[in-house]
Design a protein around this motif. Sequence first.
Motif, PDB file in Angstrom:
ATOM      1  N   THR A   1      12.847 -33.828 -12.873  1.00 42.67           N
ATOM      2  CA  THR A   1      11.466 -34.018 -13.334  1.00 42.67           C
ATOM      3  C   THR A   1      10.512 -33.523 -12.248  1.00 42.67           C
TER       4      THR A   1
ATOM      5  N   ARG B   1      -2.304 -42.274 -18.781  1.00 43.42           N
ATOM      6  CA  ARG B   1      -3.690 -42.463 -18.298  1.00 43.42           C
ATOM      7  C   ARG B   1      -4.581 -41.295 -18.689  1.00 43.42           C
TER       8      ARG B   1
ATOM      9  N   GLN C   1      10.956 -35.207  -8.863  1.00 45.72           N
ATOM     10  CA  GLN C   1      12.076 -34.742  -8.039  1.00 45.72           C
ATOM     11  C   GLN C   1      11.772 -33.369  -7.437  1.00 45.72           C
TER      12      GLN C   1
ATOM     13  N   VAL D   1      16.810 -37.170 -10.994  1.00 47.28           N
ATOM     14  CA  VAL D   1      16.598 -36.634 -12.338  1.00 47.28           C
ATOM     15  C   VAL D   1      15.679 -35.413 -12.248  1.00 47.28           C
TER      16      VAL D   1
ATOM     17  N   TYR E   1       9.201 -45.988  -0.858  1.00 43.75           N
ATOM     18  CA  TYR E   1       9.714 -45.899  -2.244  1.00 43.75           C
ATOM     19  C   TYR E   1      10.788 -46.960  -2.469  1.00 43.75           C
TER      20      TYR E   1
HETATM   21  N1  LIG Z   1      12.948 -38.257 -11.085  1.00 41.60           N
HETATM   22  C1  LIG Z   1      13.872 -38.961 -10.460  1.00 41.60           C
HETATM   23  O1  LIG Z   1      14.725 -38.414  -9.749  1.00 41.60           O
HETATM   24  C2  LIG Z   1      13.927 -40.435 -10.633  1.00 41.60           C
HETATM   25  C3  LIG Z   1      15.099 -41.100 -10.233  1.00 41.60           C
HETATM   26  C4  LIG Z   1      15.183 -42.481 -10.372  1.00 41.60           C
HETATM   27  C5  LIG Z   1      14.120 -43.180 -10.901  1.00 41.60           C
HETATM   28  N2  LIG Z   1      12.983 -42.529 -11.272  1.00 41.60           N
HETATM   29  C6  LIG Z   1      11.882 -43.336 -11.813  1.00 41.60           C
HETATM   30  O2  LIG Z   1      11.662 -42.951 -13.142  1.00 41.60           O
HETATM   31  C7  LIG Z   1      10.304 -43.173 -13.513  1.00 41.60           C
HETATM   32  C8  LIG Z   1       9.721 -41.895 -14.121  1.00 41.60           C
HETATM   33  O3  LIG Z   1       9.845 -40.876 -13.147  1.00 41.60           O
HETATM   34  P1  LIG Z   1       9.711 -39.308 -13.481  1.00 41.60           P
HETATM   35  O4  LIG Z   1      10.693 -38.629 -12.618  1.00 41.60           O
HETATM   36  O5  LIG Z   1       9.688 -39.058 -14.920  1.00 41.60           O
HETATM   37  O6  LIG Z   1       8.267 -39.068 -12.826  1.00 41.60           O
HETATM   38  P2  LIG Z   1       7.069 -38.054 -13.160  1.00 41.60           P
HETATM   39  O7  LIG Z   1       7.586 -36.857 -13.851  1.00 41.60           O
HETATM   40  O8  LIG Z   1       6.334 -37.912 -11.871  1.00 41.60           O
HETATM   41  O9  LIG Z   1       6.194 -38.922 -14.188  1.00 41.60           O
HETATM   42  C9  LIG Z   1       5.622 -40.111 -13.774  1.00 41.60           C
HETATM   43  C10 LIG Z   1       4.843 -40.695 -14.911  1.00 41.60           C
HETATM   44  O10 LIG Z   1       4.217 -41.922 -14.462  1.00 41.60           O
HETATM   45  C11 LIG Z   1       2.836 -41.867 -14.807  1.00 41.60           C
HETATM   46  N3  LIG Z   1       1.998 -42.648 -13.888  1.00 41.60           N
HETATM   47  C12 LIG Z   1       2.008 -42.646 -12.540  1.00 41.60           C
HETATM   48  N4  LIG Z   1       1.048 -43.452 -12.056  1.00 41.60           N
HETATM   49  C13 LIG Z   1       0.418 -43.995 -13.144  1.00 41.60           C
HETATM   50  C14 LIG Z   1      -0.673 -44.872 -13.296  1.00 41.60           C
HETATM   51  N5  LIG Z   1      -1.343 -45.384 -12.256  1.00 41.60           N
HETATM   52  N6  LIG Z   1      -1.055 -45.209 -14.557  1.00 41.60           N
HETATM   53  C15 LIG Z   1      -0.417 -44.688 -15.640  1.00 41.60           C
HETATM   54  N7  LIG Z   1       0.614 -43.836 -15.544  1.00 41.60           N
HETATM   55  C16 LIG Z   1       1.026 -43.474 -14.307  1.00 41.60           C
HETATM   56  C17 LIG Z   1       2.490 -40.388 -14.747  1.00 41.60           C
HETATM   57  O11 LIG Z   1       1.297 -40.147 -15.460  1.00 41.60           O
HETATM   58  P3  LIG Z   1       0.441 -38.776 -15.229  1.00 41.60           P
HETATM   59  O12 LIG Z   1       1.132 -37.737 -16.063  1.00 41.60           O
HETATM   60  O13 LIG Z   1      -0.918 -39.143 -15.713  1.00 41.60           O
HETATM   61  O14 LIG Z   1       0.490 -38.458 -13.761  1.00 41.60           O
HETATM   62  C18 LIG Z   1       3.728 -39.772 -15.388  1.00 41.60           C
HETATM   63  O15 LIG Z   1       3.647 -39.832 -16.801  1.00 41.60           O
HETATM   64  C19 LIG Z   1       9.588 -43.612 -12.225  1.00 41.60           C
HETATM   65  O16 LIG Z   1       9.465 -45.013 -12.214  1.00 41.60           O
HETATM   66  C20 LIG Z   1      10.556 -43.160 -11.126  1.00 41.60           C
HETATM   67  O17 LIG Z   1      10.439 -43.949  -9.961  1.00 41.60           O
HETATM   68  C21 LIG Z   1      12.875 -41.179 -11.161  1.00 41.60           C
END
Ligand SMILES: NC(=O)c1ccc[n+]([C@@H]2O[C@H](COP(=O)([O-])OP(=O)(O)OC[C@H]3O[C@@H](n4cnc5c(N)ncnc54)[C@H](OP(=O)(O)O)[C@@H]3O)[C@@H](O)[C@H]2O)c1
Length: 223
Positions: free
Chosen positions: A174, A32, A177, A172, A140
């Motif tokens: 990130t 975005r 987390q 993960v 969540y």
């Molecule tokens: N981290 C974990 O432990 C974990 C575990 C299991 C599953 N997951 C899942 O893995 C996926 C990625 O997670 P992550 O840990 O990489 O999260 P992250 O580092 O917080 O990144 C989230 C990403 O989603 C984008 N996003 C959020 N809202 C949006 C919107 N309205 N429009 C466009 N983009 C949007 C963010 O964009 P901006 O940069 O613009 O904010 C960012 O690029 C998620 O679905 C999460 O639920 C994560």
Amino acid sequence: MRKILITGATRGIGKAICAELAADTHILVGGRNAEAVANLVAQLPCASPFVADLLSEDEVTKACAEISELDGLVLNAGIGFAKTVADTTRAEWTEMLLTNVVAQADLTRQLLPALRATRGQVVAINSGAGFNAGPGWAAYSASKFAFRAFTDSLREEERGKIRVSSVHPGRVDTDMQIALQESFGRAYNPADHLRPESVAKAVRAVLDATPEACLETVSVRPA
Ligand SMILES: NC(=O)c1ccc[n+]([C@@H]2O[C@H](COP(=O)([O-])OP(=O)(O)OC[C@H]3O[C@@H](n4cnc5c(N)ncnc54)[C@H](OP(=O)(O)O)[C@@H]3O)[C@@H](O)[C@H]2O)c1
């Protein structure tokens, strides 16, 4: 070269998926923030921007308009926070469900013709929280349970036309987390978590499955 859209591509797991696929894939970099998307596009060997806030129907419609063929859609963008039911407001429930469910479903709907045109793949980045809920995880987990229902239904509706997979990582390393552990007041140790690159390798395995096979549900847990 196959063309794959990765949402939430500028950070975390999405960015790792871009790096994993870069060598053999034309990546549509979803994000975005136009500047962050442009920066990543410039670093990849074959990439184009897909700029849209997934909460904006207009922006998503505009971004999808030019796409007539798509080999893969990785639904990775999402939000996460941990709060008890007692503390979660209506606005927070709404933001969680709109982002993690409604926006994903609408983006997929808009791209279905392009995916059908190539017998393409949808890969949903779900979570262990899509199988189990516990204290602090109501909103969540509810969003990720619903996301699993969405992928299960879509898989059967489109069987023989597109393949639909659901990838469920554990914790993960990130930004998401880090923020979650902070909200619990816990010290953060990256080594306690999966690396985003490991989830990206699982996504590659799903995308590289032979055409008559579908890795429908994949759990990626710490060894
Ligand atoms: N981290 C974990 O432990 C974990 C575990 C299991 C599953 N997951 C899942 O893995 C996926 C990625 O997670 P992550 O840990 O990489 O999260 P992250 O580092 O917080 O990144 C989230 C990403 O989603 C984008 N996003 C959020 N809202 C949006 C919107 N309205 N429009 C466009 N983009 C949007 C963010 O964009 P901006 O940069 O613009 O904010 C960012 O690029 C998620 O679905 C999460 O639920 C994560």
